[in-house]
Write a protein that holds these residues in place. Structure first.
Motif, PDB file in Angstrom:
ATOM      1  N   ALA A  39      86.878  37.689  10.455  1.00 46.69           N
ATOM      2  CA  ALA A  39      87.089  38.069  11.856  1.00 46.69           C
ATOM      3  C   ALA A  39      87.660  36.889  12.623  1.00 46.69           C
ATOM      4  N   SER A  40      88.625  37.152  13.469  1.00 45.23           N
ATOM      5  CA  SER A  40      89.222  36.098  14.280  1.00 45.23           C
ATOM      6  C   SER A  40      89.565  36.653  15.653  1.00 45.23           C
ATOM      7  N   GLY A  41      89.803  35.728  16.597  1.00 44.79           N
ATOM      8  CA  GLY A  41      90.158  36.145  17.941  1.00 44.79           C
ATOM      9  C   GLY A  41      89.060  35.792  18.938  1.00 44.79           C
ATOM     10  N   SER A  42      89.015  36.552  20.017  1.00 51.15           N
ATOM     11  CA  SER A  42      88.083  36.292  21.114  1.00 51.15           C
ATOM     12  C   SER A  42      86.701  36.858  20.791  1.00 51.15           C
ATOM     13  N   ILE A  43      85.965  36.120  19.968  1.00 49.28           N
ATOM     14  CA  ILE A  43      84.625  36.546  19.551  1.00 49.28           C
ATOM     15  C   ILE A  43      83.623  35.587  20.158  1.00 49.28           C
ATOM     16  N   PHE A  44      82.734  36.106  21.006  1.00 51.80           N
ATOM     17  CA  PHE A  44      81.801  35.245  21.720  1.00 51.80           C
ATOM     18  C   PHE A  44      80.369  35.390  21.237  1.00 51.80           C
ATOM     19  N   GLY A  45      80.153  36.340  20.399  1.00 53.38           N
ATOM     20  CA  GLY A  45      78.818  36.521  19.844  1.00 53.38           C
ATOM     21  C   GLY A  45      78.829  37.717  18.907  1.00 53.38           C
ATOM     22  N   ILE A  46      78.249  37.556  17.734  1.00 55.78           N
ATOM     23  CA  ILE A  46      78.245  38.625  16.740  1.00 55.78           C
ATOM     24  C   ILE A  46      76.820  39.103  16.523  1.00 55.78           C
ATOM     25  N   ASN A  47      76.622  40.405  16.656  1.00 52.15           N
ATOM     26  CA  ASN A  47      75.319  41.003  16.369  1.00 52.15           C
ATOM     27  C   ASN A  47      75.176  41.242  14.867  1.00 52.15           C
ATOM     28  N   ALA A  48      76.209  41.820  14.290  1.00 52.95           N
ATOM     29  CA  ALA A  48      76.149  42.154  12.865  1.00 52.95           C
ATOM     30  C   ALA A  48      77.550  42.395  12.329  1.00 52.95           C
ATOM     31  N   MET A  49      77.672  42.264  11.013  1.00 52.91           N
ATOM     32  CA  MET A  49      78.892  42.650  10.310  1.00 52.91           C
ATOM     33  C   MET A  49      78.491  43.510   9.131  1.00 52.91           C
ATOM     34  N   GLY A  50      79.403  44.364   8.712  1.00 53.86           N
ATOM     35  CA  GLY A  50      79.034  45.244   7.617  1.00 53.86           C
ATOM     36  C   GLY A  50      80.222  45.895   6.956  1.00 53.86           C
ATOM     37  N   TRP A  51      79.909  46.718   5.969  1.00 51.99           N
ATOM     38  CA  TRP A  51      80.904  47.484   5.235  1.00 51.99           C
ATOM     39  C   TRP A  51      80.514  48.960   5.236  1.00 51.99           C
ATOM     40  N   TYR A  52      81.495  49.783   5.480  1.00 48.05           N
ATOM     41  CA  TYR A  52      81.356  51.220   5.414  1.00 48.05           C
ATOM     42  C   TYR A  52      82.410  51.736   4.435  1.00 48.05           C
ATOM     43  N   ARG A  53      82.216  52.964   3.981  1.00 44.45           N
ATOM     44  CA  ARG A  53      83.218  53.570   3.112  1.00 44.45           C
ATOM     45  C   ARG A  53      83.421  55.021   3.486  1.00 44.45           C
ATOM     46  N   GLN A  54      84.603  55.508   3.135  1.00 45.63           N
ATOM     47  CA  GLN A  54      84.959  56.865   3.512  1.00 45.63           C
ATOM     48  C   GLN A  54      85.884  57.465   2.470  1.00 45.63           C
ATOM     49  N   ALA A  55      85.516  58.641   2.015  1.00 49.38           N
ATOM     50  CA  ALA A  55      86.363  59.407   1.110  1.00 49.38           C
ATOM     51  C   ALA A  55      87.125  60.446   1.923  1.00 49.38           C
ATOM     52  N   PRO A  56      88.257  60.931   1.439  1.00 53.65           N
ATOM     53  CA  PRO A  56      89.028  61.934   2.177  1.00 53.65           C
ATOM     54  C   PRO A  56      88.186  63.147   2.508  1.00 53.65           C
ATOM     55  N   GLY A  57      88.215  63.553   3.768  1.00 56.93           N
ATOM     56  CA  GLY A  57      87.489  64.736   4.200  1.00 56.93           C
ATOM     57  C   GLY A  57      86.004  64.542   4.422  1.00 56.93           C
ATOM     58  N   LYS A  58      85.535  63.292   4.267  1.00 54.44           N
ATOM     59  CA  LYS A  58      84.111  63.018   4.453  1.00 54.44           C
ATOM     60  C   LYS A  58      83.907  62.037   5.591  1.00 54.44           C
ATOM     61  N   GLN A  59      82.659  61.971   6.076  1.00 59.85           N
ATOM     62  CA  GLN A  59      82.333  61.033   7.142  1.00 59.85           C
ATOM     63  C   GLN A  59      82.221  59.609   6.585  1.00 59.85           C
ATOM     64  N   ARG A  60      82.544  58.675   7.453  1.00 57.69           N
ATOM     65  CA  ARG A  60      82.378  57.271   7.079  1.00 57.69           C
ATOM     66  C   ARG A  60      80.874  56.982   6.982  1.00 57.69           C
ATOM     67  N   GLU A  61      80.477  56.285   5.925  1.00 58.60           N
ATOM     68  CA  GLU A  61      79.055  56.018   5.718  1.00 58.60           C
ATOM     69  C   GLU A  61      78.812  54.526   5.523  1.00 58.60           C
ATOM     70  N   LEU A  62      77.623  54.111   5.925  1.00 55.98           N
ATOM     71  CA  LEU A  62      77.243  52.716   5.774  1.00 55.98           C
ATOM     72  C   LEU A  62      77.061  52.372   4.299  1.00 55.98           C
ATOM     73  N   VAL A  63      77.604  51.232   3.899  1.00 51.11           N
ATOM     74  CA  VAL A  63      77.361  50.687   2.567  1.00 51.11           C
ATOM     75  C   VAL A  63      76.337  49.565   2.669  1.00 51.11           C
ATOM     76  N   ALA A  64      76.615  48.587   3.532  1.00 50.08           N
ATOM     77  CA  ALA A  64      75.712  47.454   3.715  1.00 50.08           C
ATOM     78  C   ALA A  64      76.016  46.795   5.052  1.00 50.08           C
ATOM     79  N   ARG A  65      74.980  46.174   5.608  1.00 50.12           N
ATOM     80  CA  ARG A  65      75.106  45.547   6.925  1.00 50.12           C
ATOM     81  C   ARG A  65      74.245  44.302   6.945  1.00 50.12           C
ATOM     82  N   ILE A  66      74.729  43.265   7.642  1.00 52.26           N
ATOM     83  CA  ILE A  66      73.964  42.029   7.769  1.00 52.26           C
ATOM     84  C   ILE A  66      74.021  41.565   9.215  1.00 52.26           C
ATOM     85  N   THR A  67      72.862  41.217   9.769  1.00 53.83           N
ATOM     86  CA  THR A  67      72.804  40.767  11.156  1.00 53.83           C
ATOM     87  C   THR A  67      73.056  39.261  11.243  1.00 53.83           C
ATOM     88  N   SER A  68      73.187  38.784  12.463  1.00 55.74           N
ATOM     89  CA  SER A  68      73.408  37.354  12.667  1.00 55.74           C
ATOM     90  C   SER A  68      72.218  36.535  12.167  1.00 55.74           C
TER      91      SER A  68
END
Length: 115
Positions: free
Chosen positions: A24-53
């Motif tokens: 991540a780059s740019g005007s970032i002043f504080g991060i709560n969390a970062m994570g990864w989601y995945r999505q297959a065609p025709g399906k909802q995006r779903e959480l894979v993993a998340r990590i907080t600050s």
């Protein structure tokens, strides 16, 4: 303006490993969390993993014990180490950045698990 640059996707055989990165780059002043989601065609995006600050993590049940999320706070970068990959892990994977008042998404990186 905030940018998320993802890398590391590709084609791998079942049982193989891949490592995704998202910087991540740019005007970032504080991060709560970062994570990864995945999505297959025709399906909802779903959480894979998340990590907080603070380093707390949570995973989708389907990836527990196989995937590991980690983060380099100094570089505003999050990683997803994916081991023992299965064909059902095939999806577009999206990086997610939570800066408390707004959510940002990466452009997505394709992961294909196939023999």
């Amino acid at each position: 303006q905030v940018q998320l640059v993802e890398s590391g996707g590709g084609l791998v055989q079942p049982g193989g490993s891949l490592r995704l990165s998202c910087a991540a780059s740019g005007s970032i002043f504080g991060i709560n969390a970062m994570g990864w989601y995945r999505q297959a065609p025709g399906k909802q995006r779903e959480l894979v993993a998340r990590i907080t600050s603070g380093g707390s993590t949570n995973y989708a049940d389907s990836v527990k014990g196989r995937f590991t999320i980690s983060r380099d706070n100094a570089k505003n970068t999050v990683y997803l180490q994916m081991n023992s990959l299965k064909p059902e892990d095939t999806d577009v994977y999206y990086c997610n950045l939570d800066v408390y008042w707004r959510i940002y998404w990466g452009q997505g990186t394709q992961v294909t698990v196939s023999s």
